[in-house]
Design an enzyme around this catalytic site. Structure first.
Site, short mmCIF file in Angstrom:
data_model
loop_
_atom_site.label_atom_id
_atom_site.label_comp_id
_atom_site.label_asym_id
_atom_site.label_seq_id
_atom_site.Cartn_x
_atom_site.Cartn_y
_atom_site.Cartn_z
N TYR A 102 69.76 -46.28 -42.95
CA TYR A 102 69.40 -47.55 -43.57
C TYR A 102 70.09 -47.66 -44.92
O TYR A 102 70.10 -46.69 -45.69
CB TYR A 102 67.88 -47.65 -43.75
N ASP A 150 75.99 -43.12 -49.45
CA ASP A 150 74.85 -43.88 -49.92
C ASP A 150 73.82 -42.88 -50.46
O ASP A 150 73.08 -42.28 -49.69
CB ASP A 150 74.26 -44.73 -48.79
N LYS A 152 66.65 -46.18 -56.93
CA LYS A 152 65.46 -45.33 -57.05
C LYS A 152 65.41 -44.51 -58.35
O LYS A 152 65.13 -45.05 -59.42
CB LYS A 152 65.36 -44.45 -55.80
#
Ligand code: KE4
Length: 427
Positions: A142, A237, A265
């Site tokens: 994802y 990523d 994050k």
């Protein structure tokens, strides 16, 4: 009916699914979500007075634990000078300089407001820099919700049973090719089928949106070699792994150089921050100095930069955080395996650094097929049982457990006690 249930009823009248991000709706675990009031250290607190050891950690950002004084005080100082200027500030320079110092193989950084924006922008840059349209991603990984990446996506897209999204035109996704994580042959087959057409191979260096599935020995090195062979860029990523596997992230942890790296994050310390980074030659192709356009009203926001800088500076100055949280996760995974074995309950517990995931499955889970073939109903029962025992986990199998520096011996013991009670109920 508890307060969370009442709030959830009200929320569903004005918010799609009652939430602002699908996974929070608890649909994969078939219960009403807990509405939280506050968080502190290793704990979160809900509207009904519940107190839980937290392994969601806001999906990764809270590596030092919730409400850490160093970050809170940095934000409190920053807000006194104003919330947002829409102009360059000293902190943005300091943040980019610190990331360039700590992360290998990057020379420049562009701040954005989310992981989605970071990956979307990095893919646009890869396409702009190579003049190629196709991208390769991996089934079950994802990368946020930008159109071209909602193909065979993981995380709550998978949990909701829609790994690809409505509303995304075929013309957009026809250039998105899907390979299998830990299967270099599937990548080479696509690169060979579309020679000169693939702009980048985009990968979560540690897959953490199908549950945690570590890269097989040589997999990431193999991607580097294939990208070099076919002229595609390798994009890591690192929205989850960035500053999670160490201050150097997955590039340092595995010794593999990516051409572009995305972040989110942890670099925001709990505030909305994303970033993408790479060589000067690549990054200077981004507006205003290059032809790849990308912009953002709140990018590099001074308050968000204060939070992110405080967290990254703390991690730089306290490298002992990493062996501490990695050691906790390693011991927890070992304890969970032992308990499940003793109870005769089939479980595979994957762990990399301070990330871990139990799968209720026979044998090992080393691929997306293995993860998606695990017992999802049992995960839902496990989640509910752990919550009843005061432990808050990701409300879906296709996520990760995140350990923070605030998790200590008491939390460790209580987590394993809860795990044993729940797993014994399965045997
Ligand atoms: P955000 O746009 O949610 O900040 O980041 C998207 C993203 C990009 N890349 C990776 C590897 C990610 O894990 C994410 C977001 N992660 C999910 C949890 N698996 C965020 C939680 C949510 O969607 O609410």
């Amino acid at each position: 009916m508890g307060v969370s249930e009442k709030l959830f009823e009200a929320a569903q009248r004005v918010l799609p699914g009652g939430v602002n991000s699908p996974v929070r709706a608890y649909r994969a675990v078939k219960m009403a979500p807990r509405f939280l009031t506050r968080a502190d250290g290793a704990y979160v607190y809900d509207e009904d007075g519940g107190r839980y050891i937290d392994y969601v950690c806001s999906w990764g950002p809270m590596i030092l634990g919730h409400n850490h004084p160093v970050i809170r005080e940095a934000v409190e100082r920053a807000v006194k000078d104003g919330l947002s200027f829409g102009a360059p500030t000293r902190r943005e320079v300091e943040m980019a300089e610190l990331m360039v110092e700590l992360v290998p193989h990057i020379e420049m950084v562009r701040m954005v407001n989310s992981g989605t924006e970071a990956v979307m922008s990095a893919v646009r840059l890869a396409r702009g820099a190579t003049g190629r349209d196709k991208i390769i991603k991996f089934e079950g990984c994802y990368h946020g919700h930008s159109d071209c990446l909602l193909v065979n996506a993981g995380s709550s897209a998978l949990a909701g049973g829609r790994p690809s999204s409505a509303g995304v035109p075929e013309d957009i996704v026809k250039h998105t090719l899907t390979a299998q994580f830990n299967d270099l042959g599937s990548v080479e087959a696509l690169l060979a089928r579309y020679p000169g057409e693939v702009a980048c191979v985009l990968v979560e260096p540690v897959a953490a949106n199908m549950g945690v599935v570590p890269p097989a020995e040589g997999f990431l090195q193999g991607l580097r070699g294939l990208c070099d062979q076919y002229g595609a860029l390798l994009v890591f990523d690192e929205v989850i792994t960035g500053f999670r596997l160490g201050t150097g992230g997955a590039q340092a942890y595995y010794g593999v150089r990516a051409d572009l790296v995305t972040f989110g994050k942890i670099i925001g310390g709990g505030m909305p921050v994303g970033a993408y980074a790479g060589s000067r030659a690549l990054m200077e192709q981004v507006a205003p100095c290059g032809g790849v356009y990308q912009a953002g009203t709140l990018s590099g926001n001074p308050v968000a930069m204060a939070a992110g800088l405080a967290q990254l500076r703390y991690l730089k100055e306290h490298p002992e955080v990493y062996p501490q949280i990695d050691g906790y996760a390693e011991r927890l995974a070992a304890g969970m395996r032992e308990i499940a074995d003793r109870a005769g309950v089939p479980a595979a517990v994957n762990q990399t650094a301070s990330l871990l995931s139990p799968f209720f499955a026979e044998g090992t889970v080393e691929t997306f097929a293995g993860a998606s073939g695990s017992d999802l109903d049992r995960y839902a029962s496990y989640f509910a049982g752990m919550l009843q025992n005061g432990v808050a986990l990701a409300p879906a199998q296709f996520e990760a457990m995140f350990v923070s520096a605030a998790h200590g011996e008491e939390e460790f013991e209580r987590t394993l006690e809860a795990f044993e009670r729940v797993v014994r109920s399965f045997s």
